[in-house]
Design a protein around this motif. Structure first.
Motif, PDB file in Angstrom:
ATOM      1  N   ARG A 184     -11.910-101.752-110.485  1.00 34.20           N
ATOM      2  CA  ARG A 184     -11.058-100.562-109.977  1.00 34.20           C
ATOM      3  C   ARG A 184     -10.288 -99.753-110.968  1.00 34.20           C
ATOM      4  O   ARG A 184     -10.498 -98.439-111.104  1.00 34.20           O
ATOM      5  CB  ARG A 184     -10.110-101.121-108.941  1.00 34.20           C
ATOM      6  N   TRP A 185      -9.829-100.587-111.917  1.00 36.90           N
ATOM      7  CA  TRP A 185      -9.215 -99.963-112.816  1.00 36.90           C
ATOM      8  C   TRP A 185      -9.830 -98.979-113.954  1.00 36.90           C
ATOM      9  O   TRP A 185      -9.879 -97.789-114.188  1.00 36.90           O
ATOM     10  CB  TRP A 185      -8.156-100.799-113.848  1.00 36.90           C
ATOM     11  N   GLU A 190     -12.361 -96.805-106.001  1.00 32.24           N
ATOM     12  CA  GLU A 190     -12.128 -98.169-104.972  1.00 32.24           C
ATOM     13  C   GLU A 190     -13.585 -98.718-104.782  1.00 32.24           C
ATOM     14  O   GLU A 190     -14.634 -97.847-104.542  1.00 32.24           O
ATOM     15  CB  GLU A 190     -11.387 -97.800-103.677  1.00 32.24           C
ATOM     16  N   ILE A 191     -13.715 -99.889-104.450  1.00 33.55           N
ATOM     17  CA  ILE A 191     -14.968-100.789-104.074  1.00 33.55           C
ATOM     18  C   ILE A 191     -15.121-100.407-102.474  1.00 33.55           C
ATOM     19  O   ILE A 191     -14.166-100.829-101.634  1.00 33.55           O
ATOM     20  CB  ILE A 191     -14.863-102.060-104.456  1.00 33.55           C
ATOM     21  N   VAL A 192     -16.349-100.375-102.031  1.00 35.00           N
ATOM     22  CA  VAL A 192     -16.245 -99.904-100.586  1.00 35.00           C
ATOM     23  C   VAL A 192     -17.222-100.858-100.101  1.00 35.00           C
ATOM     24  O   VAL A 192     -17.632-100.947 -98.914  1.00 35.00           O
ATOM     25  CB  VAL A 192     -16.694 -98.369-100.418  1.00 35.00           C
ATOM     26  N   ARG A 219     -16.903 -95.893-104.006  1.00 33.96           N
ATOM     27  CA  ARG A 219     -16.616 -94.907-103.264  1.00 33.96           C
ATOM     28  C   ARG A 219     -17.608 -93.775-103.852  1.00 33.96           C
ATOM     29  O   ARG A 219     -18.454 -93.198-102.795  1.00 33.96           O
ATOM     30  CB  ARG A 219     -15.259 -94.658-102.911  1.00 33.96           C
ATOM     31  N   ASN A 220     -17.746 -93.644-104.857  1.00 36.15           N
ATOM     32  CA  ASN A 220     -18.514 -92.244-105.410  1.00 36.15           C
ATOM     33  C   ASN A 220     -19.881 -92.764-105.867  1.00 36.15           C
ATOM     34  O   ASN A 220     -20.732 -91.823-106.385  1.00 36.15           O
ATOM     35  CB  ASN A 220     -17.661 -92.045-106.803  1.00 36.15           C
ATOM     36  N   ILE A 327     -16.235-102.379 -96.809  1.00 35.31           N
ATOM     37  CA  ILE A 327     -14.502-102.479 -97.053  1.00 35.31           C
ATOM     38  C   ILE A 327     -14.123-101.034 -96.736  1.00 35.31           C
ATOM     39  O   ILE A 327     -14.618 -99.944 -96.997  1.00 35.31           O
ATOM     40  CB  ILE A 327     -14.236-102.800 -98.519  1.00 35.31           C
ATOM     41  N   PRO A 328     -13.244-101.116 -95.418  1.00 31.16           N
ATOM     42  CA  PRO A 328     -12.780 -99.580 -95.019  1.00 31.16           C
ATOM     43  C   PRO A 328     -11.939 -98.751 -96.091  1.00 31.16           C
ATOM     44  O   PRO A 328     -11.493 -99.509 -97.009  1.00 31.16           O
ATOM     45  CB  PRO A 328     -12.046 -99.947 -93.830  1.00 31.16           C
ATOM     46  N   GLU A 329     -11.939 -97.514 -96.390  1.00 31.26           N
ATOM     47  CA  GLU A 329     -10.990 -97.016 -96.958  1.00 31.26           C
ATOM     48  C   GLU A 329      -9.678 -97.005 -96.518  1.00 31.26           C
ATOM     49  O   GLU A 329      -9.322 -96.947 -95.300  1.00 31.26           O
ATOM     50  CB  GLU A 329     -11.676 -95.548 -97.329  1.00 31.26           C
ATOM     51  N   PHE A 330      -8.645 -97.035 -97.443  1.00 31.04           N
ATOM     52  CA  PHE A 330      -7.233 -97.215 -97.164  1.00 31.04           C
ATOM     53  C   PHE A 330      -6.652 -95.867 -97.689  1.00 31.04           C
ATOM     54  O   PHE A 330      -6.850 -95.684 -98.921  1.00 31.04           O
ATOM     55  CB  PHE A 330      -6.661 -98.402 -97.848  1.00 31.04           C
TER      56      PHE A 330
END
Length: 337
Positions: A184-185, A190-192, A219-220, A327-330
């Protein structure tokens, strides 16, 4: 601030003892080891004597509430992290919390909700790879923008030996949580989606994991591949590689001399994690102390710990079911932006 921050360490086993040694040995400018807490009286006394510490406790609430303790470092067993973080926040004291933030998503969420309710960051999570020179150099090179879009993140995380078979829950929650945070960093995304597989220990329950591989999608649209080996046999090694539109950037953590001798060519590799990340463990505490003095929080946040646990639980589910897990987006709270 002329007076150093007085730190109390909760849990002085392997990791807590290492942190206590850095604080008590003068390696952390701006902070001193003021108190230790552990249920093991002999260990507690030995560590206190080694570092000239007068305050010893066998009760957690006593060290948290003590007026001569300004901040806490929590290195207790993983299952206690969330509750101890909450107790520190309720006492109004900042805390350096060893990973993971919690062992369940609901517990991690409780910590984040309490901190956001307070209105300012008080927690730094011990994802020390943000302070490891090899990782920092790769991240800095990526951030120049010279290599274009980040397309693939690879991470290898190998232990030399482990005496007992480990469950998939333990492997992902306690070890691969570092790799998840690194992904992530370093990818800044983010991982989806995750898809995990594991090789059980020979002759052991299928719920064990000698080796685990997690494929991730960001996500991208970028991809990731995380490998963890609990018994690689040769040493302790952690490296990352990022494939880009124009080139590849990779870490090289074996900084020992190349030796040619007796028909062999090789380099020595650290036998365990404190050897590999010794400088990073020290530097993360130096950064934490400086952030407390400046009242400007830095480093991995409770939100990072929460999101890592969201991915951890998805990985465990995927290995258990043999299916990819979305994994949903937060929405990230403004406190952590």
């Amino acid at each position: 601030m002329d007076v150093p921050i007085r730190v109390g360490v909760i849990g002085i086993g392997t990791m807590g003892g290492h942190h206590a040694g850095n604080l008590g040995g003068g390696q952390v400018s701006g902070a001193v080891l003021k108190a230790v807490m552990d249920l093991d009286g002999d260990l507690r006394t030995a560590v206190a004597r080694r570092h000239g510490v007068d305050l010893q406790f066998d009760q957690i609430r006593d060290i948290i509430s003590h007026p001569e303790v300004d901040a806490l470092l929590v290195a207790a067993p993983d299952g206690l992290h969330a509750e101890l973080a909450i107790e520190c926040l309720e006492a109004g004291k900042p805390v350096f919390l060893e990973k993971p933030l919690a062992t369940t998503v609901p517990d991690a969420e409780r910590v984040v909700e309490l901190e956001t309710g307070i209105g300012h960051r008080m927690i730094q999570v011990g994802f020390m790879r943000e302070y490891d020179r090899a990782h920092v150099e790769v991240k800095a090179e990526m951030d120049t923008g010279r290599h274009g879009r980040r397309l693939l993140f690879r991470n290898v995380h190998r232990n030399a030996h482990f005496p007992d078979a480990r469950t998939i829950e333990d492997v992902v929650t306690n070890s691969m949580v570092h790799d998840i945070h690194s992904a992530r960093w370093m990818m800044e995304d983010e991982i989806v989606e995750v898809y995990g597989q594991a090789v059980p220990d020979a002759g052991q329950d299928p719920g064990t994991a000698r080796l685990c591989v997690i494929q991730v999608r960001f996500r991208n649209g970028a991809l990731g591949l995380l490998e963890f080996n609990t018994k690689a046999g040769y040493g302790y090694e952690v490296d990352v590689e990022i494939s880009c539109e124009d080139g590849v950037v990779a870490s090289h953590t074996v900084g020992t001399p190349v030796v040619r001798s007796r028909e062999t060519l090789g380099q020595a590799i650290a036998p365990e994690y404190t050897g590999r990340f010794g400088a990073a463990y020290q530097d993360e505490l130096v950064a934490w102390a400086a952030s407390l003095e400046a009242e400007k929080p830095t480093g991995p946040s409770a939100w990072d710990g929460y999101m890592a646990m969201v991915v951890v639980e998805a990985c465990i589910e995927s290995v258990r079911t043999g299916q990819p897990v979305s994994i949903p987006e937060f929405e990230k709270p403004s406190l952590y932006r």
